[in-house]
Design an enzyme around this catalytic site. Structure first.
Site, PDB file in Angstrom:
ATOM      1  N   ASP A 143      -3.618   3.957   2.210  1.00 15.55           N
ATOM      2  CA  ASP A 143      -5.246   4.172   2.476  1.00 15.55           C
ATOM      3  C   ASP A 143      -5.691   2.831   2.894  1.00 15.55           C
ATOM      4  OD1 ASP A 143      -4.960   2.476   0.351  1.00 15.55           O
ATOM      5  OD2 ASP A 143      -6.349   3.897  -1.050  1.00 15.55           O
ATOM      6  N   HIS A 198      -4.849 -16.928  -5.016  1.00 13.95           N
ATOM      7  CA  HIS A 198      -5.828 -16.082  -3.845  1.00 13.95           C
ATOM      8  C   HIS A 198      -7.502 -16.873  -3.604  1.00 13.95           C
ATOM      9  CE1 HIS A 198      -7.407 -15.679  -8.138  1.00 13.95           C
ATOM     10  NE2 HIS A 198      -8.426 -15.152  -7.746  1.00 13.95           N
ATOM     11  N   ASP A 199      -7.610 -18.011  -4.521  1.00 12.60           N
ATOM     12  CA  ASP A 199      -8.745 -18.511  -3.708  1.00 12.60           C
ATOM     13  C   ASP A 199      -8.642 -19.844  -2.967  1.00 12.60           C
ATOM     14  OD1 ASP A 199     -10.315 -17.027  -5.636  1.00 12.60           O
ATOM     15  OD2 ASP A 199      -9.806 -18.484  -7.230  1.00 12.60           O
ATOM     16  N   ASP A 207      -4.760 -10.499 -15.530  1.00 10.60           N
ATOM     17  CA  ASP A 207      -6.040 -11.302 -15.363  1.00 10.60           C
ATOM     18  C   ASP A 207      -7.061 -11.214 -16.304  1.00 10.60           C
ATOM     19  OD1 ASP A 207      -7.782 -13.395 -13.967  1.00 10.60           O
ATOM     20  OD2 ASP A 207      -6.625 -12.873 -12.131  1.00 10.60           O
ATOM     21  N   ASP A 230      -9.691 -16.372 -16.410  1.00  7.90           N
ATOM     22  CA  ASP A 230     -10.523 -16.541 -15.460  1.00  7.90           C
ATOM     23  C   ASP A 230     -11.686 -17.519 -15.786  1.00  7.90           C
ATOM     24  OD1 ASP A 230     -11.359 -15.741 -12.516  1.00  7.90           O
ATOM     25  OD2 ASP A 230     -13.084 -15.516 -13.463  1.00  7.90           O
ATOM     26  N   ASN A 278       0.115   4.354  -0.844  1.00 10.13           N
ATOM     27  CA  ASN A 278      -0.683   5.695  -0.482  1.00 10.13           C
ATOM     28  C   ASN A 278      -1.399   5.691   0.881  1.00 10.13           C
ATOM     29  OD1 ASN A 278      -2.926   4.379  -0.960  1.00 10.13           O
ATOM     30  ND2 ASN A 278      -3.869   5.746  -2.468  1.00 10.13           N
ATOM     31  N   ASP A 330      -1.703  -0.958  -3.786  1.00  8.98           N
ATOM     32  CA  ASP A 330      -2.023  -0.262  -5.340  1.00  8.98           C
ATOM     33  C   ASP A 330      -0.798  -0.420  -6.313  1.00  8.98           C
ATOM     34  OD1 ASP A 330       0.003   1.302  -3.961  1.00  8.98           O
ATOM     35  OD2 ASP A 330      -1.661   2.427  -2.861  1.00  8.98           O
ATOM     36  N   ASP A 338       0.895  -1.190   0.057  1.00 11.66           N
ATOM     37  CA  ASP A 338      -0.178   0.036   0.057  1.00 11.66           C
ATOM     38  C   ASP A 338       0.841   1.307  -0.132  1.00 11.66           C
ATOM     39  OD1 ASP A 338      -1.844   1.832   0.378  1.00 11.66           O
ATOM     40  OD2 ASP A 338      -2.612   1.357   2.349  1.00 11.66           O
ATOM     41  N   GLU A 350      -7.727 -20.699 -16.241  1.00 13.47           N
ATOM     42  CA  GLU A 350      -8.072 -21.257 -14.981  1.00 13.47           C
ATOM     43  C   GLU A 350      -9.435 -22.271 -15.577  1.00 13.47           C
ATOM     44  OE1 GLU A 350     -10.423 -20.245 -10.733  1.00 13.47           O
ATOM     45  OE2 GLU A 350     -10.999 -19.260 -12.716  1.00 13.47           O
TER      46      GLU A 350
END
Ligand code: NOJ
Length: 541
Positions: free
Chosen positions: A23, A321-322, A96, A200, A21, A27, A19, A253
């Site tokens: 927040d 990520h799954d 992706d 995907d 910035n 990013d 991250d 995928e």
């Protein structure tokens, strides 16, 4: 041989990576700032989870504009800067591509609600089925995120198809105009300099019919949408018209894909396809991840061997990520933590194929001890919990079962050091950090010579140096049931890789031949007749 045969990929889930910035969300500038870190690790390509404009119901996997950047992550200029900086370090960027569905906030979908609009036919709109005067969904298909795959739209009195959440309407691939749109999207990014796409749920895009399907525990409808002939035809067309002329890399995928189907997908269609059998077939019942059963390493070994033997080339991965974190699933978070992280790394990086490391895997991140559903962000996980509650499972039991497969385990922000929020940000992060960030973080990993990171680094350096480990043939040896053992050979070089994938010491049928060059315990004695829990070694013969 192509570049993707030789390089090690690293998957970035942008909102959790870095991250810049402050927040609370990662990013693109954050990614740029960590390119030297990835270079040090030995990475040659990045699979970037979606950074395109999105309504973020499913964290980017619901695109609202295919040719724009999600402002939460930065701007198009930031993205171009990422391509440029990565190129300077000779790191390729693979994006992706989420084209089975769009967001319901995509301009096409909003316009498609009007049956007169040219966009109406971009999606799958159907009349309700009238039963005793009641309006019912057009067929009995399930959404892959549970519940019906159809959503009624008050505005036009029709149902639309969504294989994922109701905010992710499926595109209609019977409409050639949709395929033309996809070609434009591919060209847009390839012209900018991306090296290719991770596609995907690509084997779901074409639906052969919308009839009622055989009722199943999950995925009712799949015989009409998984790996259909129409899907192959479309991929061949995309390959012929765009991907091949650009020499673009693609990895699909491909849900529930069998070996035979996988082979078809790499014939003039995609470059590679991710197999999932080593995830669905090792530690759950009926391929339903919340229905956990004891993980048996020999099942994993059998499946890995099968794909190694029967596919010419395959992507290698334990995490994305799954999926939940691999050390928590196939290793040991306790006494043999480091050994098991390193053993899994060895298996990941020494088989034949293209390895994909998922962010955090290289520092041995574990699952997170989430305390309640209030801490969960993921829409699919929330659906699972709600379904279990509807099925009358008690709160505690439903939560425990849901956590077996909570995708947020893989999505917690990366702890860069041991300061507040692991140095990810000083404001509240979008998802809480793994509670172990004081012990498991990048800074600590970089500073300790026997860390998981440093083991990964050595392993990748070895792979990057040795053609036998990248391109060599693979030949299996039988040292015992839970032992994964194989030779990698090219020209006059041979490596022998032996891993005890279980948490128990195992007698081996014969001594490990060769000169040990990398191992995950402090020492390795070539005469040893027993492999310690999760012990692994690479020797040169
Ligand atoms: C697969 C992606 O990996 C997952 O994160 C997403 O939820 C579904 N496809 C829907 O796009």
């Amino acid at each position: 041989m192509e570049w993707w045969n030789k390089r090690v990929f690293y998957q970035i889930y942008p909102r959790s990576f870095c991250d810049a910035n402050n927040d609370g969300m990662g990013d693109i500038q954050g990614i740029i700032s960590k390119l030297p870190y990835l270079k040090e690790l030995g990475i040659g390509a990045i699979w970037l989870s979606p950074v395109t404009a999105s309504s973020d119901y499913d964290n980017g996997y619901d695109v609202s504009d295919y040719c724009d950047i999600n402002p939460k992550f930065g701007t198009m200029d930031d993205f171009k800067a990422l391509l440029k900086e990565a190129d300077k370090l000779d790191i390729k960027i693979v994006m992706d591509l989420v084209i089975n569905h769009t967001s319901d906030q995509h301009r096409w979908f909003i316009e498609s609600k009007n049956p007169e609009s040219p966009y109406h036919n971009y999606y799958v709109w159907k009349e309700p089925r009238l039963v005793k005067g009641k309006k019912l969904p057009p067929n009995n298909w399930d959404s892959l995120f549970l519940g019906s795959a159809w959503k009624y739209c008050e505005e036009n009195g029709l149902y639309y198809l969504h294989l994922f959440t109701e905010n992710q309407p499926d595109l209609n691939y019977n409409n050639p105009a949709v395929i033309e749109e996809v070609k434009k999207i591919l060209k847009f990014w390839l012209d900018m300099g991306v090296a290719g796409f991770r596609c995907d749920v690509i084997n779901c895009i074409y639906k052969t019919s919308y009839d009622d399907a055989k009722k199943r525990r999950i995925k009712t409808g799949k015989e009409f949408y998984l790996s259909q002939k129409g899907c192959h035809d479309i991929l061949k067309e995309l390959n012929r018209d765009v991907l091949k002329p650009y020499n673009a890399f693609t990895v699909g995928e491909t849900m529930d894909v069998s070996l035979e189907e996988a082979k078809d997908f790499i014939q003039d269609e995609l470059t590679l396809v991710f197999p999932f059998e080593h995830h669905t077939g090792v530690d759950c019942w009926f391929q339903i991840p919340v229905l956990k059963r004891k993980y048996k390493p020999f099942r994993m070994i059998k499946i890995l061997k099968k794909w190694q033997t029967k596919m010419p080339w395959t992507p290698l991965f334990f995490e994305n990520h799954d999926q939940v974190r691999s050390v928590s699933r196939f290793g040991d978070e306790g006494k043999y933590y480091k050994e098991s992280v390193k053993m899994l790394a060895t298996v990941l990086l020494t088989q034949r194929g293209t390895p994909f490391i998922y962010q955090g895997e290289e520092i041995g991140l574990t699952n997170t001890d989430f305390k309640s559903m209030d801490e969960i962000d993921d829409i699919a996980t929330k659906n699972i919990y709600d379904t279990l509650r509807r099925l009358k499972f008690g709160k505690k039991r439903a939560f425990k079962m849901t956590m077996n497969y909570a995708r947020d385990h893989a999505r917690t922000p990366i702890p860069w050091d041991d300061s507040e929020n692991g140095g990810f940000c000083t404001v509240k992060p979008w998802l809480r950090l793994n509670e172990k960030y004081k012990e498991i973080n990048v800074k600590k990993n970089l500073s300790e010579s026997d860390s998981c990171f440093n083991y990964y680094k050595k392993l990748i350096a070895l792979r990057n140096e040795e053609e036998a480990l990248q391109l060599g043939d693979i030949e299996f040896a039988d040292l015992g049931k839970d032992i994964f053992a194989y030779y990698r050979k090219k020209d006059d070089k041979t490596f022998f890789i032996v891993s005890n994938m279980s948490g128990k010491a195992q007698k081996i049928r014969e001594e490990v031949r060769g000169l040990p060059i990398l191992f995950n315990y402090r020492n390795f004695n070539p005469q040893q007749k027993i492999l310690r829990p999760f012990e692994s070694v690479i020797t040169r013969i």
